[in-house]
Write an enzyme that holds these catalytic residues in place. Sequence first.
Site, mmCIF file in Angstrom:
data_model
loop_
_atom_site.group_PDB
_atom_site.id
_atom_site.type_symbol
_atom_site.label_atom_id
_atom_site.label_comp_id
_atom_site.label_asym_id
_atom_site.label_seq_id
_atom_site.Cartn_x
_atom_site.Cartn_y
_atom_site.Cartn_z
ATOM 1 C CB ILE A 15 13.469 -32.366 21.894
ATOM 2 C CG1 ILE A 15 13.889 -31.737 20.562
ATOM 3 C CG2 ILE A 15 14.656 -32.483 22.819
ATOM 4 C CD1 ILE A 15 14.558 -30.378 20.725
ATOM 5 C CG ASP A 16 8.052 -33.769 23.325
ATOM 6 O OD1 ASP A 16 8.270 -34.961 23.044
ATOM 7 O OD2 ASP A 16 7.822 -33.359 24.472
ATOM 8 C CE LYS A 17 4.209 -30.167 14.613
ATOM 9 N NZ LYS A 17 2.881 -30.513 14.043
#
Length: 363
Positions: A163-165
């Site tokens: 998942i994104d930062k």
Amino acid sequence: MADFDEEIIDDEINELDDCIKPAVSERFRIIVDNGQELTRVDKYLDTKLSGVSRNKIQEAAKGGCVFVNDVAVKPNYRVKPGDEVVVKLPGEPKDYSIVPQDIPLNILYEDECLVVVNKPAGMVVHPAHGNYTGTLVNALAFHIGESSPFEKDDIRPGLVHRIDKNTSGILVIAKDEVSKAHLAKQFFDHSVNRRYQTLVWGDFDENEGTIEGNIGRNPKDRKSMCVFLDGEYGKPAITHYRVLERFGYVTLVECKLETGRTHQIRVHMKLKNHPVFNDEVYGGNKILRGTTFSKYRKFVENCFAIMPRQALHAKTLEFIHPKTGKVMSFNSELPDDFAAVLEKWRVYAKAGRLFVESEDNID
């Protein structure tokens, strides 16, 4: 228990390579717009590639690293509408050996095969260009220690999705190769049940729906993705959504992923004209719905300050345990910043309705 081919793996992990390459080399692909006048390729690329000097582009072309329609060209080649331009720019090599770091982890479950982690917003999942340490992988290397069977220079040990930062939520990480292959096949087969909650701009006419559209890297901005509706470019992506709570100007939505493309929910919601709240990359960090009153503007700015990242949380994850065959189901509460912003919108929406009701009763 079958030993599945490791190449069968979720698209999100296949795209890890794209995230890593910039430290070694950068590759850009651009389709020349219709109506483009004949223009030198070095001049054309100078207007398209941010942060890359024209001199560097010219050197790349002289070195045979600029291609038009699969043919290497010189800097003075003139591009025309429909040309496919590919640029390969060399970069500095980077040692990606994983350094174990004692970083606290919110572990929801762990056994000899896997670990389930609730990742906070702000933590990068794996080392990549600009984020070589302080990642989830660095923290897991310390947590698992010498017992890990993965090579120290493997920058994605046990990863089968990501998942994104600035997205929070649940991730499952394998602790051995066999478990990794089993979990990866489940993601490849789209049999994993993963649901996100997101706050998006605007209201929906419907209570639920499905968004389809190929997703690929934006040819004009490598750091973002976009939807290609003609199906010629990008990879197929399907997002099912359901309205959970309406606040008038924003809506809380549950998204169920059928595929796992980079930025999928964020890109699909933008396609629906409902950008994720405070998503800087896709325009959600601006006031897109509501009034022009200064008090409202201040209210939204306060929400942005409370949650200075996109309002997206990987809330639910369900999969089959690679060894026991049992269904494993995990749910995480919304983090404090997300919950606080939701509560502010609930209060605001209620106050707004009360105001409207009082106005209606004036006569």
